[in-house]
Design a protein around this motif. Structure first.
Motif, mmCIF file in Angstrom:
data_model
loop_
_atom_site.group_PDB
_atom_site.id
_atom_site.type_symbol
_atom_site.label_atom_id
_atom_site.label_comp_id
_atom_site.label_asym_id
_atom_site.label_seq_id
_atom_site.Cartn_x
_atom_site.Cartn_y
_atom_site.Cartn_z
ATOM 1 N N GLU A 113 -12.124 5.330 2.858
ATOM 2 C CA GLU A 113 -12.134 3.902 2.519
ATOM 3 C C GLU A 113 -11.379 3.635 1.226
ATOM 4 O O GLU A 113 -10.646 2.644 1.112
ATOM 5 C CB GLU A 113 -13.577 3.408 2.407
ATOM 6 C CG GLU A 113 -14.295 3.354 3.756
ATOM 7 C CD GLU A 113 -15.749 2.924 3.637
ATOM 8 O OE1 GLU A 113 -16.400 2.779 4.668
ATOM 9 O OE2 GLU A 113 -16.218 2.738 2.483
ATOM 10 N N GLY A 114 -11.564 4.524 0.257
ATOM 11 C CA GLY A 114 -10.860 4.343 -1.023
ATOM 12 C C GLY A 114 -9.355 4.431 -0.845
ATOM 13 O O GLY A 114 -8.598 3.655 -1.447
ATOM 14 N N LEU A 115 -8.934 5.349 -0.004
ATOM 15 C CA LEU A 115 -7.494 5.492 0.226
ATOM 16 C C LEU A 115 -6.932 4.262 0.915
ATOM 17 O O LEU A 115 -5.894 3.708 0.507
ATOM 18 C CB LEU A 115 -7.232 6.742 1.082
ATOM 19 C CG LEU A 115 -5.763 7.049 1.323
ATOM 20 C CD1 LEU A 115 -5.118 7.576 0.045
ATOM 21 C CD2 LEU A 115 -5.588 8.034 2.461
ATOM 22 N N ALA A 116 -7.626 3.807 1.939
ATOM 23 C CA ALA A 116 -7.153 2.628 2.676
ATOM 24 C C ALA A 116 -7.065 1.427 1.738
ATOM 25 O O ALA A 116 -6.063 0.686 1.744
ATOM 26 C CB ALA A 116 -8.088 2.338 3.846
ATOM 27 N N ALA A 117 -8.092 1.259 0.919
ATOM 28 C CA ALA A 117 -8.091 0.130 -0.011
ATOM 29 C C ALA A 117 -6.957 0.253 -1.021
ATOM 30 O O ALA A 117 -6.241 -0.723 -1.306
ATOM 31 C CB ALA A 117 -9.437 0.052 -0.733
ATOM 32 N N GLY A 118 -6.775 1.453 -1.536
ATOM 33 C CA GLY A 118 -5.721 1.666 -2.529
ATOM 34 C C GLY A 118 -4.342 1.400 -1.955
ATOM 35 O O GLY A 118 -3.503 0.753 -2.587
ATOM 36 N N LEU A 119 -4.102 1.897 -0.753
ATOM 37 C CA LEU A 119 -2.784 1.693 -0.138
ATOM 38 C C LEU A 119 -2.565 0.211 0.185
ATOM 39 O O LEU A 119 -1.476 -0.327 -0.027
ATOM 40 C CB LEU A 119 -2.670 2.542 1.130
ATOM 41 C CG LEU A 119 -2.545 4.053 0.894
ATOM 42 C CD1 LEU A 119 -2.562 4.809 2.215
ATOM 43 C CD2 LEU A 119 -1.273 4.378 0.115
ATOM 44 N N ARG A 120 -3.620 -0.438 0.690
ATOM 45 C CA ARG A 120 -3.510 -1.852 0.999
ATOM 46 C C ARG A 120 -3.120 -2.633 -0.261
ATOM 47 O O ARG A 120 -2.272 -3.525 -0.216
ATOM 48 C CB ARG A 120 -4.829 -2.372 1.571
ATOM 49 C CG ARG A 120 -4.662 -3.497 2.577
ATOM 50 C CD ARG A 120 -6.002 -3.963 3.129
ATOM 51 N NE ARG A 120 -6.837 -2.890 3.620
ATOM 52 C CZ ARG A 120 -8.028 -2.551 3.101
ATOM 53 N NH1 ARG A 120 -8.520 -3.220 2.078
ATOM 54 N NH2 ARG A 120 -8.704 -1.551 3.627
ATOM 55 N N GLY A 121 -3.712 -2.241 -1.365
ATOM 56 C CA GLY A 121 -3.379 -2.895 -2.628
ATOM 57 C C GLY A 121 -1.915 -2.726 -3.006
ATOM 58 O O GLY A 121 -1.359 -3.510 -3.782
ATOM 59 N N ARG A 122 -1.293 -1.689 -2.462
ATOM 60 C CA ARG A 122 0.136 -1.456 -2.736
ATOM 61 C C ARG A 122 1.000 -1.967 -1.582
ATOM 62 O O ARG A 122 2.186 -1.641 -1.500
ATOM 63 C CB ARG A 122 0.391 0.050 -2.892
ATOM 64 C CG ARG A 122 -0.350 0.667 -4.054
ATOM 65 C CD ARG A 122 0.322 0.287 -5.360
ATOM 66 N NE ARG A 122 -0.352 0.897 -6.494
ATOM 67 C CZ ARG A 122 0.183 0.931 -7.704
ATOM 68 N NH1 ARG A 122 1.385 0.418 -7.932
ATOM 69 N NH2 ARG A 122 -0.477 1.473 -8.697
ATOM 70 N N GLY A 123 0.382 -2.686 -0.698
ATOM 71 C CA GLY A 123 1.143 -3.245 0.415
ATOM 72 C C GLY A 123 1.458 -2.244 1.521
ATOM 73 O O GLY A 123 2.372 -2.445 2.314
ATOM 74 N N ILE A 124 0.716 -1.167 1.588
ATOM 75 C CA ILE A 124 0.958 -0.157 2.611
ATOM 76 C C ILE A 124 -0.245 -0.114 3.553
ATOM 77 O O ILE A 124 -1.392 -0.073 3.106
ATOM 78 C CB ILE A 124 1.163 1.241 1.989
ATOM 79 C CG1 ILE A 124 2.278 1.179 0.942
ATOM 80 C CG2 ILE A 124 1.472 2.276 3.064
ATOM 81 C CD1 ILE A 124 2.410 2.437 0.125
ATOM 82 N N GLY A 125 0.012 -0.120 4.835
ATOM 83 C CA GLY A 125 -1.080 -0.074 5.784
ATOM 84 C C GLY A 125 -1.334 1.336 6.280
ATOM 85 O O GLY A 125 -0.422 2.158 6.330
#
Lengths: 346, 346
Positions: free
Chosen positions: A197-209
């Motif tokens: 979950e942390g990774l998904a959230a972090g990547l989403r914050g960088r515009g990466i899905g």
DNA sequence: GGCTTTTGTGTATACGTATACCTGTCAACA
DNA sequence: TGTTGACAGGTATACGTATACACAAAAGCC
């Protein structure tokens, strides 16, 4: 075969009573220096060792702590157990390792509640494990180390997995990766869930899905990581980076890459989690998230001591902050520029 | 906080005496079916668990075996401990791991002789360790696993290291190696001594000498192996093959080779000993000598059971035969012909 | 139906230590 | 010199279970 020597034997030889032996050997007040010396001398002569069984029964305390863990063949756990042991020894406790799944059956609750241990440290607990509640009901003080429960039923000390995962996502974004594979740990473990979950959230914050077709789930073993990596790497458009649930899984990914002739980090970036010693070996040089198990162990034991002294206090939760360790398995996405060199010659 | 429930509590609830509870719960003859059922029901209702302390004291037996070992961070020992644990559990014994050198001090003899254990298995004993004799003097049944003593003071079960080393020397001779480096284990361990001697004898039989300047000695750790390998590899005429005291040392050698940009097995052959699981990972693919730790554990426990039943019988020695495992770190000496391919893609 | 034999259960005690409590000695103090 | 108090060390008992032994009731035997 000489009968086991008891404190009565020492008492007879020293010409005193048995309780005096008990007092003298433990330096309790109420024994004259002369008597104490005679007792010590007699004990030495007979090679007397206080019976742990007798003492435990009489004192209602074994000075032993059980550490419950899955098989030790996973290299992470010895690394966690060792500082725990050291910390407990420092406070006068012996440690006993109890296998979580002896021959397939879940851990024997009775083995933990038969009075063999003053307390229990659980290290491989699942998110909804009934074990902590059972221990509470039977009055056995316990804490969780490394993994946490969904419900805060027990004191626990874990890693701040979300923070670690965020650092990983920052690194991948900076290196220009966009097709990112994820081999997450079991979702019924707090580490597996929080890191994913942390990774998904972090990547989403960088515009990466994070794409579903690039995500796999694997138990924390080399072979599972290897199998999952083969699945990802034989896709039409394989990922340029694979983030793993932990280091052991990452080692499996490196094995798979080796088997397919894929060059790491040139063609594939691999990121682990935990920083087990092997990750630091030049042969591996794994870029990963370092967890300070010394600190984790210290805090865990502190929490346990608190439970032993104040059994009724409310459970608390503590987190150790991890830190990214840059080694040799990460690089900018291909065609994007320079690639960090492999580990230097020493 | 409810007081710990004892067999007296169960007896009161079932309307019988305490000894009857003891008999009923263990299915001893001399209890009527009706009474037994009432006792079981009462025990279930109170969630009664027999106190291990009370039982141990009364029965003069703990049903526990101590396994003495160096820190578990050496990946070999968990692999040995696990089958031992399984084998002992199968016979109704619990296993307790005891650290060999807790915080630098030698193992506490008292901790092994305070009546906590019915027997002891020693796994990391040095050739002249006084521990076995001490245990004999204090009447604690014990056996050695993996390592042996110079004097046959205790029953022991080890690997036939000489046979394994001979197979290695045959392989190296067949591959045409003549400048052979050796990183042997500590000479005060039987494994270190036997493997080194066996290798030298085997090579001599093939007309190959082991040169002093190509021989190093290193404790069984990755870092020691790496350091020793760097020493050998920076010589004017470095060896074309390095034989290691065990797999962990071989992993250190692979690390050193990686650091120096030396290609394995093209430019350097590396041979391990033990065949820990990691050696089989494609990332490593170490050619090594396989030891059947299942068999070792089974035999060890058999010997221990014999000691428990016949404490005065003479000690015996058993050997498990190892076998060579050909993987990806060996090749014919350069310029000599074809080179085996690295591990195949699966 | 008296006898022995078996069976079920209770009583007493052992395992080895720690500790509450009591006793006797001796120093301190008036 | 009698009283108080401190102190050393002994006596009794607790911890929780297992087991030798005693004993009563039930069953088997003629």
């Amino acid at each position: 075969m000489p009968r086991k020597v008891t404190s009565f034997d020492v008492a007879r030889l020293a010409g005193v009573s048995q309780p005096t032996v008990s007092r003298a050997l433990r330096n309790l007040p109420g024994t004259s220096p002369g008597t104490r010396e005679r007792v010590l001398e007699a004990a030495r002569e007979l090679a007397y060792v206080t019976s742990d069984r007798g003492r435990s029964l009489s004192m209602r305390s074994t000075q032993r702590i059980a550490i419950v863990s899955e098989e030790l063949t996973n290299p992470y756990y010895p690394e966690l157990v060792e500082p725990l042991r050291r910390e407990l020894a420092h406070r006068g406790y012996r440690t006993v390792l109890v296998a979580d799944h002896a021959d397939g059956n879940p851990v024997g609750l009775d083995a933990l509640t038969d009075g063999s241990y003053d307390g229990v440290i659980l290290t491989t607990t699942r998110r909804r494990s009934p074990l902590p509640r059972d221990l509470t009901e039977r009055g056995v003080p316990h804490v969780l180390a490394n993994r946490l429960l969904d419900q805060p039923e027990a004191s626990c000390c874990g890693i701040d997995n979300a923070a670690g995962a965020r650092q990983v996502s920052d690194l991948l974004a900076a290196l220009g990766h966009e097709r990112i594979g994820v081999i997450q740990g079991p979702v019924d473990t707090s580490t597996g869930k929080e890191r994913a979950e942390g990774l998904a959230a972090g990547l989403r914050g960088r515009g990466i899905g994070v794409r579903r077709e690039l995500t796999r789930q694997a138990p924390y073993t080399h072979d599972a990581g290897r199998a999952a990596a083969h699945e990802l790497l034989r896709l039409g458009r394989p990922p340029t980076a694979i983030v793993c649930g932990n280091d052991v899984v990452a080692l499996g990914v490196l094995s798979a890459a080796r088997e397919r002739g894929i060059s790491v980090p040139v063609d594939l970036t691999v990121i682990g989690f935990d920083d087990i010693p092997m990750a630091g070996w030049p042969l591996v040089a794994l870029t990963t998230v370092h967890c300070d198990l010394q600190a984790l162990a210290r805090m865990t034991v502190e929490l346990l001591m608190d439970r032993l002294e104040n059994p009724d206090r409310a459970p608390v939760e503590r987190r150790i902050r991890p830190s990214l360790v840059l080694r040799g398995t990460h690089a900018a996405v291909r065609g994007d520029g320079r690639v960090p060199p492999p580990a230097a010659v020493s």
